[in-house]
Design a protein around this motif. Structure first.
Motif, PDB file in Angstrom:
ATOM      1  N   HIS A 104       0.879  -1.178   0.000  1.00 20.78           N
ATOM      2  CA  HIS A 104       0.000   0.000   0.000  1.00 20.78           C
ATOM      3  C   HIS A 104       0.912   1.223   0.000  1.00 20.78           C
ATOM      4  N   TYR A 105       0.947   1.924  -1.134  1.00 22.35           N
ATOM      5  CA  TYR A 105       1.795   3.114  -1.301  1.00 22.35           C
ATOM      6  C   TYR A 105       1.030   4.370  -0.895  1.00 22.35           C
ATOM      7  N   PHE A 106       1.777   5.382  -0.417  1.00 24.38           N
ATOM      8  CA  PHE A 106       1.208   6.664  -0.001  1.00 24.38           C
ATOM      9  C   PHE A 106       2.075   7.804  -0.510  1.00 24.38           C
ATOM     10  N   PRO A 107       1.541   9.022  -0.534  1.00 23.46           N
ATOM     11  CA  PRO A 107       2.367  10.185  -0.871  1.00 23.46           C
ATOM     12  C   PRO A 107       3.456  10.404   0.182  1.00 23.46           C
ATOM     13  N   THR A 108       4.437  11.196  -0.158  1.00 20.00           N
ATOM     14  CA  THR A 108       5.508  11.514   0.794  1.00 20.00           C
ATOM     15  C   THR A 108       4.930  12.278   1.979  1.00 20.00           C
ATOM     16  N   THR A 121     -11.999  15.922  11.192  1.00 18.77           N
ATOM     17  CA  THR A 121     -11.434  16.295   9.897  1.00 18.77           C
ATOM     18  C   THR A 121     -11.651  15.172   8.893  1.00 18.77           C
ATOM     19  N   ALA A 122     -11.380  15.480   7.635  1.00 17.15           N
ATOM     20  CA  ALA A 122     -11.481  14.467   6.587  1.00 17.15           C
ATOM     21  C   ALA A 122     -10.468  14.779   5.500  1.00 17.15           C
ATOM     22  N   LEU A 123     -10.121  13.744   4.760  1.00 17.54           N
ATOM     23  CA  LEU A 123      -9.189  13.858   3.649  1.00 17.54           C
ATOM     24  C   LEU A 123      -9.802  13.134   2.462  1.00 17.54           C
ATOM     25  N   ARG A 124      -9.753  13.751   1.290  1.00 11.16           N
ATOM     26  CA  ARG A 124     -10.288  13.112   0.086  1.00 11.16           C
ATOM     27  C   ARG A 124      -9.130  12.720  -0.821  1.00 11.16           C
ATOM     28  N   GLY A 125      -9.345  11.676  -1.612  1.00  5.81           N
ATOM     29  CA  GLY A 125      -8.299  11.244  -2.515  1.00  5.81           C
ATOM     30  C   GLY A 125      -8.772  10.154  -3.444  1.00  5.81           C
ATOM     31  N   ASP A 134      -5.184 -13.041  -8.134  1.00 10.04           N
ATOM     32  CA  ASP A 134      -5.877 -14.179  -7.522  1.00 10.04           C
ATOM     33  C   ASP A 134      -7.087 -13.740  -6.691  1.00 10.04           C
ATOM     34  N   GLY A 135      -7.794 -12.722  -7.177  1.00 10.87           N
ATOM     35  CA  GLY A 135      -9.011 -12.274  -6.504  1.00 10.87           C
ATOM     36  C   GLY A 135      -8.795 -11.431  -5.270  1.00 10.87           C
ATOM     37  N   ARG A 136      -7.545 -11.059  -5.000  1.00  9.20           N
ATOM     38  CA  ARG A 136      -7.253 -10.226  -3.830  1.00  9.20           C
ATOM     39  C   ARG A 136      -6.459  -8.994  -4.247  1.00  9.20           C
ATOM     40  N   ILE A 137      -6.383  -8.035  -3.361  1.00  7.58           N
ATOM     41  CA  ILE A 137      -5.656  -6.800  -3.627  1.00  7.58           C
ATOM     42  C   ILE A 137      -4.158  -7.072  -3.509  1.00  7.58           C
ATOM     43  N   ALA A 138      -3.424  -6.769  -4.566  1.00  2.00           N
ATOM     44  CA  ALA A 138      -1.973  -6.941  -4.564  1.00  2.00           C
ATOM     45  C   ALA A 138      -1.251  -5.607  -4.357  1.00  2.00           C
ATOM     46  N   GLU A 139      -1.898  -4.514  -4.754  1.00  2.00           N
ATOM     47  CA  GLU A 139      -1.253  -3.207  -4.650  1.00  2.00           C
ATOM     48  C   GLU A 139      -2.307  -2.117  -4.600  1.00  2.00           C
ATOM     49  N   ILE A 140      -2.051  -1.117  -3.746  1.00  2.00           N
ATOM     50  CA  ILE A 140      -2.852   0.105  -3.699  1.00  2.00           C
ATOM     51  C   ILE A 140      -1.883   1.272  -3.806  1.00  2.00           C
ATOM     52  N   ARG A 141      -2.201   2.204  -4.683  1.00  2.00           N
ATOM     53  CA  ARG A 141      -1.435   3.444  -4.791  1.00  2.00           C
ATOM     54  C   ARG A 141      -2.377   4.589  -4.434  1.00  2.00           C
TER      55      ARG A 141
END
Length: 136
Positions: A27-31, A86-90, A98-105
């Motif tokens: 799971h990748y995120f911004p700096t 608070t809230a954050l949108r993105g 194989d039917g599962r999450i391998a990566e989130i950016r």
């Protein structure tokens, strides 16, 4: 899968979170955030549960677009941090295996601005486009 994953996030359901990901998922995120990216289903699950327990986090899905020929999707989301009001949108890009999450950016609307209650796009008509305007 994405809707099940978000339900598991909001419920802080460790096993459902782990089951949403491949064992080697990333799971990748911004700096600017500490300890990123999150690597592995266990780490991702524990970090998301920390958000719920510490920030009273809840997430809503605003839009989903799914590829017609590849195992990938894109969503817009809102991260409600109920403890601080608070809230954050993105948006996030998902890749599946194989039917599962391998990566989130994850891509945030902007770096979190602590001087505003809800981080979102300037002059975007969230209400007019039927986005959630409060945590559920």
């Amino acid at each position: 899968m994405i809707r099940r994953y978000f339900a598991a996030c909001n419920a802080a359901d460790y096993q459902a979170l782990v089951d949403s990901f491949t064992p080697d998922a990333v799971h990748y995120f911004p700096t600017g955030l500490p300890e990123v990216p999150w690597r592995g289903a266990d780490t991702i699950a524990r970090k998301l549960i920390w958000c719920v327990e510490t920030l009273s986090s809840q997430w809503t899905i605003e839009r989903i677009v799914v590829s017609h020929d590849k195992p990938e999707a894109v969503i817009e989301w809102t991260h409600w941090k109920n403890k601080s009001g608070t809230a954050l949108r993105g948006a996030e890009w998902y890749e599946f295996r194989d039917g599962r999450i391998a990566e989130i950016r994850a891509y945030y609307v902007s770096p979190a601005d602590k001087s505003v209650a809800i981080n979102e796009l300037v002059d975007f008509d969230y209400a007019g486009r039927n986005f959630h305007l409060k945590s559920e």
